[in-house]
Write a protein that holds these residues in place. Structure first.
Motif, PDB file in Angstrom:
ATOM      1  N   ARG A   1       0.813  -1.221   0.000  1.00 34.21           N
ATOM      2  CA  ARG A   1       0.000   0.000   0.000  1.00 34.21           C
ATOM      3  C   ARG A   1       0.842   1.264   0.000  1.00 34.21           C
ATOM      4  O   ARG A   1       0.417   2.306  -0.498  1.00 34.21           O
ATOM      5  CB  ARG A   1      -0.922   0.007   1.225  1.00 34.21           C
ATOM      6  N   HIS A   2       2.020   1.220   0.566  1.00 32.96           N
ATOM      7  CA  HIS A   2       2.844   2.416   0.709  1.00 32.96           C
ATOM      8  C   HIS A   2       4.247   2.135   0.168  1.00 32.96           C
ATOM      9  O   HIS A   2       4.897   1.165   0.564  1.00 32.96           O
ATOM     10  CB  HIS A   2       2.933   2.828   2.183  1.00 32.96           C
ATOM     11  N   SER A   3       4.713   2.959  -0.751  1.00 30.36           N
ATOM     12  CA  SER A   3       6.061   2.795  -1.312  1.00 30.36           C
ATOM     13  C   SER A   3       6.590   4.156  -1.751  1.00 30.36           C
ATOM     14  O   SER A   3       5.864   5.155  -1.745  1.00 30.36           O
ATOM     15  CB  SER A   3       6.041   1.821  -2.497  1.00 30.36           C
TER      16      SER A   3
ATOM     17  N   PRO B   1       5.828  10.178  -1.498  1.00 31.42           N
ATOM     18  CA  PRO B   1       5.514   8.768  -1.257  1.00 31.42           C
ATOM     19  C   PRO B   1       4.179   8.407  -1.911  1.00 31.42           C
ATOM     20  O   PRO B   1       3.255   9.232  -1.968  1.00 31.42           O
ATOM     21  CB  PRO B   1       5.440   8.671   0.263  1.00 31.42           C
TER      22      PRO B   1
ATOM     23  N   ASP C   1       0.773   6.056  -2.271  1.00 33.62           N
ATOM     24  CA  ASP C   1      -0.148   5.200  -1.524  1.00 33.62           C
ATOM     25  C   ASP C   1      -1.182   4.589  -2.464  1.00 33.62           C
ATOM     26  O   ASP C   1      -1.768   5.283  -3.308  1.00 33.62           O
ATOM     27  CB  ASP C   1      -0.869   6.003  -0.435  1.00 33.62           C
TER      28      ASP C   1
END
Length: 558
Positions: free
Chosen positions: A81-83, A360, A362
């Motif tokens: 989900r987050h990178s 970032p 999401d």
């Protein structure tokens, strides 16, 4: 140098792949609105963003990210989900800004797997298809260590824990590889560490020298049209053990990506290419050896042959007491050898850090579910359905199901068929159609051949109205004229006689004229039946059914 089969008796090859695929189905580049095309004039599709000019800010391509999510879902990966995007620094003319935008420790898709079916000569390449007991214990230990780590660890340790868990992501019964089936084939799970997004580099053209490499070039040219092209890189765990397993894995991945419609996966044009990492260890050992990387393998044959050579080379060096150095090597197909390109860089050499120009990223559940809903029937599921519904052979079902255009054509041509007729349609596609398209240099859509024509030809073959040799002639005429196969057969007088009553007198006449050969058959020479069938075909001016002639001859001679 020893042969591969001899080397693999004493040494275990440990192979991992890094497969790069351009997202050619998109219209624009990864971080700018430049047209995505490699066929235009050199440096026609560039802008301040993809050239890295000061003050130019990148914006991620939403459709590119959706493509990588689909790739991850289709390969059983966990979607993160987050990178974040990172800058990977290096100094080479193919990236004007001197860094490549890529992803860091957390990619969009991580920790997946594909099950690989290995059959025939590919299965024979591996001397044993089971993990050694020591390797199984090593994996079990990795799992135990992962579970024992503290929950209050740093992000780096957390990633290490996830990776360790992935090393033992199969239950205890799966730590031992499945046994070979009766035909020698086996199925092996190949784990995928990550699929991450990055931008491709520019195209370098080295002028001069037989191999087209920079070391022998008189001058080098740079085309930045490709620079900034959305590129996904899939990294496997080192689970592959033979060059054939590596080739089969890449072929399977290509079929999946083509079915998803995210890339044409053309190795000839460079939109799909592979780096192979390989090391050796004595059988029974668990410690990994020093690996070398084979760079930019651009065909399935080069992947197999390059790995095979490198395995044999490393074995020779080690058996002579030498040392394997961690380095990047180049496969030279013309000389059938690998040569050193450079000493392998480490992650520190690239000075990776988060890109300050990109926030970032999401992903929410809604967008992931939307991507999941857009995934079509994948090749493995389609192959199983073709086998069940049409009754065709596994190898043919796999080849047809791996090409969406061919699969759609087959379903239209074989509609309402099963068994012999459907298998005949498959045979025509796998043999006649592919050979014709390759020779004519056209695609299936450009050929002008309709499913109904192939269906009609298949029925002629399945009912023995024409022979397989005649079918080839009819197919060529059908492709050139667009005529119905029945019309071609009738106009050329090719329709076979399959009436036993009409053919029996011909058989009797041939046996009377070939008494010596008839006696040889009765004495046990089975091969002479071919000669007698040939005489019957000659007497019938090619119109008799050769299968029926064979049956009638054997009955008359018994």
């Amino acid at each position: 140098m020893k042969e591969l089969s001899e080397v693999l008796q004493d040494w275990e090859a440990v192979i991992g792949l890094e497969i790069h695929t351009e997202l050619t189905a998109l219209d624009t580049k990864m971080f700018c609105n430049c047209k995505l095309s490699h066929d235009d004039e050199p440096n026609a599709n560039v802008c301040p963003v993809c050239l890295g000019l000061p003050g130019a800010l990148p914006v991620p391509n939403k459709r590119a990210i959706e493509s990588i999510v689909k790739a991850g879902l289709a390969t059983n990966c966990e979607i993160q989900r987050h990178s974040m995007f990172y800058r990977k620094h290096y100094f080479y003319p193919d990236m004007a800004k001197n860094f490549q935008t890529t992803q860091g420790p957390v990619a969009f898709a991580m920790y997946g797997h594909l099950d690989l079916d290995v059959t025939g000569r590919g299965a024979a390449e591996r001397p044993d298809c089971a993990f050694g007991e020591a390797e199984a214990q090593s994996l079990a230990s990795a799992s135990a260590n992962a579970e024992g780590l503290s929950t209050s660890m740093t992000s780096t340790m957390r990633e290490g824990n996830q990776r360790a868990g992935h090393l033992a992501s199969y239950d205890a019964s799966s730590l031992q590889m499945p046994e070979r089936r009766e035909d020698g084939s086996y199925t092996v799970p190949i784990r995928i560490l990550r699929i991450h997004m990055e931008e491709d580099a520019a195209k370098m053209v080295h002028v001069g020298g037989a191999e087209g490499r920079i070391t022998a070039a008189a001058e080098s040219l740079v085309d930045y049209n490709r620079c900034g092209t959305p590129l996904i890189e899939l990294v496997t765990e080192p689970d592959l053990r033979t060059p054939e397993e590596a080739r089969l894995f890449m072929e399977k991945l290509r079929r999946i990506f083509v079915t998803l419609g995210i890339s044409d996966c053309s190795m000839e044009k460079g939109s799909m290419r592979c780096d192979g990492n390989v090391s050796l260890r004595r059988r029974g050992e668990t410690k990994l050896g020093t690996k070398t990387e084979l760079k930019n393998l651009n065909s399935f044959k080069s992947l197999h042959d390059g790995l095979a050579y490198e395995i044999c080379r490393q074995a020779e060096v080690l058996e002579e007491g030498g040392i394997i150095y961690q380095e990047t090597r180049h496969w030279e197909p013309s000389r059938k050898r690998t040569v050193v390109m450079r000493v392998k860089e480490t992650a520190d050499d690239y000075r990776l850090f988060p890109d300050p120009d990109l926030a970032p990223f999401d992903l929410d559940d809604e967008s992931i579910d939307r991507c999941r809903g857009e995934i079509p029937e994948l090749p493995d599921a389609k192959r199983a359905r073709f086998e069940a519904d049409f009754g065709i052979k596994t190898a043919d079902a796999e080849q047809i199901a791996g090409d969406p255009e061919f699969a759609e054509f087959f379903e239209a041509a074989a509609a309402g068929m099963a068994g012999k007729e459907a298998q005949t349609v498959a045979n025509l596609l796998v043999n006649e159609m592919i050979a014709y398209l390759k020779g004519a240099g056209v695609s299936l859509a450009e050929s002008g051949i309709a499913p109904a024509q192939v269906a009609a030809l298949a029925k002629l073959l399945a009912t023995d109205a024409i022979s397989s040799n005649q079918a080839h002639e009819v197919f060529e005429a059908m492709a050139q004229t667009g005529d119905d196969p029945n019309k071609i057969v009738d106009e050329r007088g090719m329709r076979q006689v399959s009436d036993a009553g009409a053919l029996q007198p011909i058989v009797d006449e041939v046996l009377a004229n070939c008494a010596d050969q008839a006696q040889q058959y009765r004495d046990g020479n089975q091969k002479v039946i071919g000669f007698l069938v040939g005489q019957c075909m000659k007497a019938s001016r090619g119109k008799g059914n050769p299968k029926l002639f064979n049956e009638l001859l054997r009955t008359s001679l018994s």
